[in-house]
Structures are given as structure tokens and as C-alpha cells.
Motif scaffolding. Structure first.
Motif, mmCIF file in Angstrom:
data_model
loop_
_atom_site.group_PDB
_atom_site.id
_atom_site.type_symbol
_atom_site.label_atom_id
_atom_site.label_comp_id
_atom_site.label_asym_id
_atom_site.label_seq_id
_atom_site.Cartn_x
_atom_site.Cartn_y
_atom_site.Cartn_z
ATOM 1 N N UNK A 164 2.349 2.464 -5.938
ATOM 2 C CA UNK A 164 3.442 3.635 -6.697
ATOM 3 C C UNK A 164 2.173 4.986 -6.482
ATOM 4 N N UNK A 165 1.074 4.844 -5.768
ATOM 5 C CA UNK A 165 0.017 5.658 -5.625
ATOM 6 C C UNK A 165 0.305 6.057 -4.281
ATOM 7 N N UNK A 166 0.656 5.681 -3.669
ATOM 8 C CA UNK A 166 1.431 6.142 -1.908
ATOM 9 C C UNK A 166 2.384 6.553 -1.398
ATOM 10 N N UNK A 167 3.780 6.179 -2.905
ATOM 11 C CA UNK A 167 5.062 6.267 -2.286
ATOM 12 C C UNK A 167 5.139 8.210 -1.909
ATOM 13 N N UNK A 168 4.538 9.297 -3.452
ATOM 14 C CA UNK A 168 4.856 9.749 -2.724
ATOM 15 C C UNK A 168 4.001 11.136 -1.880
ATOM 16 N N UNK A 169 2.880 11.022 -2.194
ATOM 17 C CA UNK A 169 2.166 11.326 -0.722
ATOM 18 C C UNK A 169 2.456 10.660 0.303
#
Length: 321
Positions: A164-169
Motif C-alpha cells: 500500500x505504501x510503495x505501489x504509487x511511489x
């Protein structure tokens, strides 16, 4: 001069246009002195930080690409294609898995991953038949990139919180970055700049061959180490800020050499405005294409960079720098 003018126009467009309700008229009014609280919040708290992050990221990736291409004497050498950015991203992914959050990431973790990626690139250039063939070097880098991205995806499958934290980044973005994150990268960027100033003249000699550089009193091994460190600092800092953005380090030096020739000193000077102009323009386009949503920045840079890569590969002779 034209490159700096293009950068100024790109910066202005970045402040005027966005996916939200604040259009060019309201933004321009605020810049001219009108006091609109909503426009002030959007411009000063949302668009201005991502503009500055885009400037720093574009400068870092453009300069890093030029350095890496000159060091390997390969016009296809680019941090995103050779695994340097992927190494940096994988290091950040592991840090998140071990309990870090995207807000508390330090550039040190990202730079260590980039440094490992640089070491693998240099090792590949020393392999017989790989370093002399630009296409084979890119294929080796693509294999490494694919492996590291697969491992990053595996981490996201293991830990849903990390996913969840890294998917967009991981798709690349300059949105939502805080001033604290930007300030955390500045010391390493300044250090990289000092290294480049010290090594640019010896690097120009090394581009002519090791014997020429040694004849002029330079030490090729020390030059390589200095350039690798500078590239790791730049790519690691840029990746920590905006995620792994491919093709920026390919397109910017390619355009810079087209205007300034093969001299690394002229190339680096032109990369200073061209890199930020590319990222800032791509970010503005990403906000407008699917408004009111936003397209990932990494998608835009790939759309721009892929044709340039094909042009270089399909040319009759890929020049060795």
C-alpha cells in the motif's frame, strides 16, 4: 540560453496548470498579488513543492545519465535501464518491509542501493564482449532491472502494508513530497556537485582513453570511483524523492549532446536546465491528461524515452563516447 528559457516556461506552466479546480486565471492572479486563500494553498502547498522536487529530480537524473554514459563510453547507459535506479528502489522496498515508512525514508538507504547498482554496471562493462557492445550492456542491465523489480513485487506480495505504501511511489511521482524529504536530499546533492566539479576535467580526458588520461597525469581508477559515488548520490536521492524514473538519464544527455557535442563539460552544462525541464513538463502533462486524476510520472517519461531509445538503437552505428 534556449534551454534555460524552456525551463522557465515549464516552471510557469507547472504553477498555472493542475488537475484541481484552481485554473490558470486564479493561479496567475495569485502570482500577481491577489489574495485568494484557496489558490494560495494549492499553489504554495501543493504545486510549488512538487515543482521544486521535479527540478531537483530532473537535474540529478540528467547529470547522472551523462556521467554514466561518459564513464562507460556507451550512449545507452542510463540509470533506469542499467539497474541503478532499480537497485535504489529495491533498497527502499526492503527498508519499508523492515518497518520504515515512506515519510521517514532517508536517502542513505536509496543511495546504498544505487551504489550497488553502479558497481554491477561497472563490473558488466569489464566483462569481455559486454562493455564493447552497447546493446548487450543494456540487455544485461535490463535483466538486472527485471530481477530487482520482481523481487520488489515479491516483497509487496508478502507484506500488504508495504504494498500500500510503495505501489504509487514505485511508478514514479513528485506529488505529495514534503519539504523535509527534499531537504534531506540536499546535502548529498551538494556533495555530488562538488565531486563533479572536481572530476569533470579528468573525466573529459578519460573519455579519450585510459592512456590519454594517464598521460595527462590522471588516475583512471580514482576517476571511476569518484564518478560512481556521484552517480549513486544523485540517483539515490532522486529515487528517494520521486521513485524510479526510467529514460530521463537517456533522453537528457542525448539532447544535450545534440546541441553541445560530445564534450562532457558542455553536456553537463546543458543537462542542468534540460533535466528539470523534462521532469517538470512531464509532471504537468501527467496532471492534465486524465484530469481530475493524475497519470503516474513514470509512464510519461517512458512514453518520451522509449522512442529515443529506439532511434539510437536503429541508427546505423551506435557511437561509442
Amino acid at each position: 540560453m534556449i534551454a534555460w528559457l524552456l525551463l522557465a516556461i515549464a516552471c510557469l506552466m507547472s504553477l498555472l496548470f493542475g488537475a484541481g479546480s484552481i485554473g490558470p486565471d486564479s493561479a496567475l492572479g495569485l502570482l500577481m498579488g491577489n489574495d485568494d486563500p484557496e489558490a494560495r494553498f494549492v499553489i504554495m502547498e501543493l504545486r510549488l513543492p512538487r515543482l521544486v522536487v521535479g527540478l531537483v529530480t530532473g537535474l540529478a537524473l540528467g547529470v547522472a545519465g551523462a556521467l554514466l554514459q561518459t564513464l562507460t563510453r556507451n550512449p545507452l547507459a542510463e540509470p533506469g535501464l542499467l539497474g541503478v535506479s532499480a537497485g535504489s528502489a529495491f533498497a527502499v522496498t526492503l527498508a519499508i518491509l523492515l518497518g520504515a515508512t515512506t515519510a521517514s525514508l532517508t536517502t542513505l538507504i536509496s543511495q546504498l542501493g544505487a551504489l550497488a547498482g553502479c558497481a554491477l554496471v561497472i563490473a558488466a562493462t569489464r566483462m569481455q564482449g559486454v562493455g564493447q557492445d552497447p546493446v548487450r550492456l543494456v540487455l544485461a542491465g535490463a535483466t538486472l532491472t527485471g530481477l530487482l523489480l520482481s523481487l520488489s513485487s515479491l516483497v509487496m506480495l508478502i507484506d500488504q502494508r508495504a504494498a500500500d505504501e510503495i505501489r504509487f511511489w514505485v511508478t514514479g511521482s513528485v506529488a505529495g513530497r514534503s519539504w523535509d524529504q527534499l531537504l534531506a536530499t540536499l546535502p548529498s546533492m551538494i556533495l555530488a556537485g562538488l565531486i563533479i566539479v572536481a572530476v569533470v576535467r579528468p573525466l573529459a580526458s578519460l573519455a579519450l582513453g585510459e592512456k590519454v588520461a594517464m598521460g595527462l597525469g590522471h588516475h583512471p581508477g580514482l576517476i571511476r570511483l569518484a564518478v560512481i559515488l556521484a552517480v549513486a548520490l544523485l540517483v539515490g536521492g532522486a529515487t528517494a524523492l520521486a521513485g524510479p524514473l526510467a529514460f530521463v538519464g537517456l533522453v537528457v544527455p542525448f539532447v544535450a549532446r545534440g546541441f553541445g557535442g560530445a564534450d562532457i563539460r558542455k553536456t553537463l552544462w546543458l543537462c542542468l536546465p534540460l533535466g528539470p525541464a523534462l521532469i517538470v513538463s512531464a509532471d504537468t502533462v501527467s496532471r492534465l491528461l486524465v484530469a481530475p486524476s493524475e497519470m503516474p510520472l513514470g509512464v510519461i517519461t517512458a512514453i518520451i524515452g522509449a522512442p529515443v531509445l529506439m532511434i539510437i538503437i536503429r541508427s546505423r552505428r551506435i557511437p561509442t563516447l
